[in-house]
Write a protein that holds these residues in place. Structure first.
Motif, mmCIF file in Angstrom:
data_model
loop_
_atom_site.group_PDB
_atom_site.id
_atom_site.type_symbol
_atom_site.label_atom_id
_atom_site.label_comp_id
_atom_site.label_asym_id
_atom_site.label_seq_id
_atom_site.Cartn_x
_atom_site.Cartn_y
_atom_site.Cartn_z
ATOM 1 N N UNK A 132 0.807 -1.212 0.000
ATOM 2 C CA UNK A 132 0.000 0.000 0.000
ATOM 3 C C UNK A 132 0.837 1.257 0.000
ATOM 4 N N UNK A 133 2.168 1.087 -0.005
ATOM 5 C CA UNK A 133 3.082 2.226 -0.030
ATOM 6 C C UNK A 133 4.186 1.953 -1.034
ATOM 7 N N UNK A 134 4.511 2.967 -1.845
ATOM 8 C CA UNK A 134 5.573 2.869 -2.835
ATOM 9 C C UNK A 134 6.763 3.693 -2.383
ATOM 10 N N UNK A 135 7.971 3.168 -2.556
ATOM 11 C CA UNK A 135 9.183 3.853 -2.101
ATOM 12 C C UNK A 135 9.864 4.593 -3.242
ATOM 13 N N UNK A 136 10.693 5.544 -2.861
ATOM 14 C CA UNK A 136 11.535 6.218 -3.842
ATOM 15 C C UNK A 136 12.774 5.374 -4.114
ATOM 16 N N UNK A 137 13.479 5.726 -5.172
ATOM 17 C CA UNK A 137 14.739 5.055 -5.500
ATOM 18 C C UNK A 137 15.741 5.231 -4.364
ATOM 19 N N UNK A 138 15.791 6.440 -3.786
ATOM 20 C CA UNK A 138 16.719 6.704 -2.685
ATOM 21 C C UNK A 138 16.428 5.819 -1.478
ATOM 22 N N UNK A 139 15.138 5.602 -1.193
ATOM 23 C CA UNK A 139 14.756 4.789 -0.031
ATOM 24 C C UNK A 139 15.367 3.392 -0.103
ATOM 25 N N UNK A 152 10.107 7.676 4.754
ATOM 26 C CA UNK A 152 8.736 8.194 4.752
ATOM 27 C C UNK A 152 7.761 7.175 4.175
ATOM 28 N N UNK A 153 8.232 6.311 3.267
ATOM 29 C CA UNK A 153 7.386 5.261 2.695
ATOM 30 C C UNK A 153 7.126 4.120 3.670
ATOM 31 N N UNK A 154 7.859 4.121 4.774
ATOM 32 C CA UNK A 154 7.717 3.065 5.767
ATOM 33 C C UNK A 154 8.745 1.966 5.646
ATOM 34 N N UNK A 155 9.477 1.905 4.540
ATOM 35 C CA UNK A 155 10.451 0.835 4.368
ATOM 36 C C UNK A 155 11.607 1.022 5.347
ATOM 37 N N UNK A 156 12.074 -0.082 5.916
ATOM 38 C CA UNK A 156 13.183 -0.018 6.858
ATOM 39 C C UNK A 156 14.475 0.341 6.144
ATOM 40 N N UNK A 157 15.246 1.243 6.764
ATOM 41 C CA UNK A 157 16.527 1.637 6.191
ATOM 42 C C UNK A 157 17.701 1.264 7.085
ATOM 43 N N UNK A 158 17.474 1.130 8.386
ATOM 44 C CA UNK A 158 18.584 0.743 9.259
ATOM 45 C C UNK A 158 18.054 0.052 10.510
ATOM 46 N N UNK A 159 18.767 -0.987 10.932
ATOM 47 C CA UNK A 159 18.490 -1.635 12.205
ATOM 48 C C UNK A 159 19.783 -1.703 13.006
ATOM 49 N N UNK A 199 14.319 10.329 -9.869
ATOM 50 C CA UNK A 199 13.231 11.083 -9.248
ATOM 51 C C UNK A 199 11.860 10.731 -9.807
ATOM 52 N N UNK A 200 11.790 9.874 -10.839
ATOM 53 C CA UNK A 200 10.481 9.447 -11.330
ATOM 54 C C UNK A 200 9.911 8.312 -10.485
ATOM 55 N N UNK A 201 10.684 7.800 -9.525
ATOM 56 C CA UNK A 201 10.161 6.850 -8.544
ATOM 57 C C UNK A 201 10.114 7.567 -7.203
ATOM 58 N N UNK A 202 8.921 7.915 -6.755
ATOM 59 C CA UNK A 202 8.770 8.716 -5.543
ATOM 60 C C UNK A 202 7.980 7.948 -4.497
ATOM 61 N N UNK A 203 8.135 8.373 -3.230
ATOM 62 C CA UNK A 203 7.419 7.739 -2.123
ATOM 63 C C UNK A 203 5.969 8.231 -2.119
ATOM 64 N N UNK A 204 5.043 7.289 -2.339
ATOM 65 C CA UNK A 204 3.617 7.635 -2.383
ATOM 66 C C UNK A 204 2.802 6.452 -1.872
ATOM 67 N N UNK A 205 1.629 6.758 -1.307
ATOM 68 C CA UNK A 205 0.700 5.694 -0.950
ATOM 69 C C UNK A 205 0.006 5.198 -2.213
ATOM 70 N N UNK A 206 -0.219 3.901 -2.281
ATOM 71 C CA UNK A 206 -0.820 3.283 -3.467
ATOM 72 C C UNK A 206 -2.342 3.388 -3.391
ATOM 73 N N UNK A 207 -2.802 4.623 -3.565
ATOM 74 C CA UNK A 207 -4.235 4.920 -3.571
ATOM 75 C C UNK A 207 -4.603 5.455 -4.949
ATOM 76 N N UNK A 208 -5.898 5.743 -5.150
ATOM 77 C CA UNK A 208 -6.338 6.345 -6.418
ATOM 78 C C UNK A 208 -6.956 7.714 -6.148
ATOM 79 N N UNK A 209 -6.320 8.829 -6.493
ATOM 80 C CA UNK A 209 -4.949 8.922 -7.021
ATOM 81 C C UNK A 209 -3.932 8.709 -5.897
ATOM 82 N N UNK A 210 -2.642 8.520 -6.245
ATOM 83 C CA UNK A 210 -1.617 8.341 -5.203
ATOM 84 C C UNK A 210 -1.543 9.559 -4.282
#
Length: 673
Positions: free
Chosen positions: A437-444, A552-559, A456-467
């Motif tokens: 339900x959430x899309x990450x950016x390339x940087x994430x 911001x997309x929720x994906x883990x980046x560090x533990x 930058x064409x891959x951005x952090x957004x919720x997968x809703x209609x519209x995002x």
């Protein structure tokens, strides 16, 4: 060269498979840090035993207690390496350009691929040039030895010491756990071990390019595009119409093969050692390294009328694969490498059904095809190997793991030549299986902790209609997002992988750390830190796992993993998923109640941890997560959901890739070539 009757050869092939498939694995191409480079140079070129710069005033602000402090000072003082302005980052990987600058100061000729100037140079490549310098100065400092003990297992050894069958050495900066008990090639000066590599290690990245297959490299433009050129039509890429695909072994763990068995239903021929050998339809031939000289030979295989060639020594999900185009067999070291060379559009007919179910809606299949074509062209422009553009595994694009299908063939033909473009450049279109339900950016996903370099064409957004925008970096917000998704809000809410959970024991986590931490750290050093009294990892001492960074997309980046005597940090969603992978006995439960076992990593990096304790001791973690795959770019399941809602393939692509255009790069469509 040997010829066998079909039945006998099939039996022999099956025996060879079972024997070889477990014994040959790929050695990863590792980089080398600036600190490790400085250590090698300081003890050879500068001669740390005599050089006064060992006690010189440091040229950078570096803690004198760090293992590389004296070596960094020596190479900076002697001008072998340079600072980044007023700074110097010893733990960063050495780049091709930096290696070239060092080579120039050592009066060694070094060719640098233009597109790789700022990328890390593989360890094998660096050692090639270092070995050349050593040979010119008649310095024999390499020797084969076996690593017998490290401080973590032998209390008589001091920090950074290593016991070998040739004596005890100081090994500052080296991660040696993966090589314990193994013979290695070591660079030794006095009592200093400067670097090691596997004995007789050969990796396809360092193979020579043949004259008939030389590469033309292009500068990769990471700067902002020139506004004056924004309206110019996309140019057809300066590439050939063929793509070169390295075919990996049965379980996709290595490019190397020991035996290659070929046949075809049509008459076929092999050009080998200046002669052409004709084979009848159905006739089999076996190639081993004994058929090739040590200097390296190349065999080219073609058929009459373009019929496919079957590689009987390979197994894919549908059986033994057969490839159109032509096959090339190359020897390097003690292995053979197999490359399929064919037109891009034919290649895509083997990719699309392997990457997306052919049963998906036709518009979803078309969106997948455009992504796969875009990825293929960017691979040709930026090859993974000197002898091939990419391989056939999930590390690139899966190719011919499923048989071709009329529905996916139609998707390729109906979108012929179409690619994603961004600022008049072909976009490297990433894709994954299904979203939480959430899309990450390339940087994430790929550039953390080095931010701001992604697409930058891959951005952090919720997968809703519209995002809509994401705000899931806080643990509380993400936990609520996973446990209480709003009904009918997210595009893939009905997919089984939308939510999943698994209980992971501390025993499994410790086992993963013991097996994988040192290897992953050596391959990706800037995403790991290790703080312990003796510089080694003690897996059995790990007591706790904590989340320390979430995008911001929720994906883990560090533990962070902590014990009584150590603290380890791990960055990057793939590294995290590897180290927290469930064992074969631990069950992942999907939201529809179905279960999965035997996964080599967690389904995604979108999850949170809930500690399970026995009194005060953490015995396991309940992991709640969602989605399957890295989560950036096009969701394949999401594309199918949109297609079922009536979106066409161009609308699907523009949903997942913000600001992209869809262009046709085929010269047949009037674009300049």
């Amino acid at each position: 060269m040997k010829r066998m009757q079909p039945v006998i050869l099939l039996l022999a092939a099956m025996t060879l498979f079972l024997f070889y498939k477990h014994f040959f694995r790929q050695n990863s191409t590792q980089g080398i840090t600036r600190a490790q480079t400085a250590r090698m140079l300081a003890w050879t070129v500068c001669d740390m035993n005599e050089n006064s710069s060992k006690s010189a005033e440091p040229l950078i602000d570096v803690d004198s207690n760090l293992w590389y402090a004296d070596e960094i000072t020596a190479v900076l003082t002697d001008g072998l390496m340079k600072k980044d302005g007023d700074l110097f980052h010893p733990t960063n990987l050495l780049t091709w350009q930096e290696a070239s600058d060092i080579a120039a100061r050592l009066e060694i000729s070094m060719s640098v691929p233009i597109i790789r100037k700022t990328r890390p140079i593989p360890l094998e490549k660096w050692l090639q040039y270092f070995d050349l310098w050593l040979s010119q100065h008649e310095m024999a400092i390499t020797k084969t030895l076996t690593i017998e003990a490290l401080p973590s297992g032998d209390s008589s050894l001091e920090r950074w010491q290593v016991k070998t069958d040739s004596g005890i050495y100081s090994s500052q900066g080296l991660v040696l756990e993966p090589y314990l008990g193994q013979p290695v090639t070591a660079y030794i000066v006095g009592d200093q071990m400067l670097m090691i590599c596997p004995k007789k290690d050969t990796h396809p990245e360092i193979m020579n390019v043949t004259e008939t297959d030389s590469l033309t490299f292009h500068e990769t433009n990471t700067a902002q595009p020139d506004p004056k050129k924004q309206n110019e039509p996309l140019r057809y890429p300066d590439i050939t119409s063929d793509i070169r695909v390295c075919l990996m072994n049965d379980d996709f763990t290595s490019e190397a093969h020991t035996t290659i068995i070929l046949t075809s239903e049509a008459p076929w021929q092999m050009t080998f050692k200046d002669q052409t050998i004709q084979h009848a339809a159905g006739e089999m031939a076996e190639l081993t390294i004994q058929d090739f000289s040590e200097e390296g030979d190349t065999a080219e295989i073609t058929t009459e009328n373009g019929q496919p060639v079957c590689v009987a020594s390979l197994n894919r999900s549908f059986g033994q694969p057969a490839y159109t185009g032509r096959l090339r067999v190359i020897r390097a070291g003690d292995s053979l490498y197999l490359v399929n060379i064919l037109p891009v559009e034919e290649y895509l007919k083997g990719v699309v059904p392997s990457e997306m179910p052919a049963s998906y809606a036709s518009e979803a299949l078309k969106s997948q095809t455009v992504c796969a074509r875009s990825y293929a062209f960017t691979a040709i422009q930026n090859p993974k190997y000197s002898f091939a553009d990419l391989n056939d595994s999930t590390a690139c694009q899966v190719y011919m793991n499923q048989n071709t299908d009329p529905r996916t063939d139609n998707a390729v033909e109906s979108t012929a030549g179409e690619v994603l473009s961004f600022h008049q450049q072909i976009a490297s279109a990433k894709y994954f299986s299904s979203s939480c339900g959430s899309l990450s950016s390339d940087d994430d996903i790929w550039t953390y902790p080095d931010t701001g370099q992604g697409d930058s064409y891959m951005t952090a957004r919720l997968e809703t209609e519209p995002p809509t925008l994401c705000a899931l970096s806080s643990e509380a917000a993400f936990v609520d997002f996973i446990l209480h998704p709003e009904a009918d809000t997210y595009l893939e809410a009905s997919d089984p992988w939308f939510r999943w959970q698994v209980t992971l024991s501390m025993a499994t986590i410790r086992s993963n750390i013991s097996e994988l931490f040192a290897r992953r750290m050596a391959a990706d050093p800037k995403r790991f830190t290790l703080l312990s009294s003796d510089g080694t990892v003690k897996a059995d001492d790990i007591l706790q796992v904590e989340v320390t960074e979430r995008a911001a997309s929720g994906v883990l980046q560090q533990i962070k993993l902590t014990g009584r005597d150590q603290e380890l940090t791990v960055s990057g969603e793939y590294n995290i998923r590897c180290l927290l992978a469930p064992s074969a006995e631990e069950t992942i439960t999907l939201q529809d109640g179905s279960i999965r076992k035997g996964m080599s990593l967690l389904p995604s990096g979108y999850f949170f941890l809930e500690a399970i304790r026995d009194n005060e001791e953490i015995t396991s973690y309940k992991i709640y997560g969602g989605g399957f795959g890295h989560g950036a770019g096009l969701s394949q399941n999401g594309a199918n959901e949109l297609a079922e809602k009536g979106y066409d393939y161009k609308e699907i692509l523009k949903y997942f890739f913000e600001g992209i255009d869809i262009e046709n790069v085929s010269p047949l469509n009037g674009h300049e070539s």
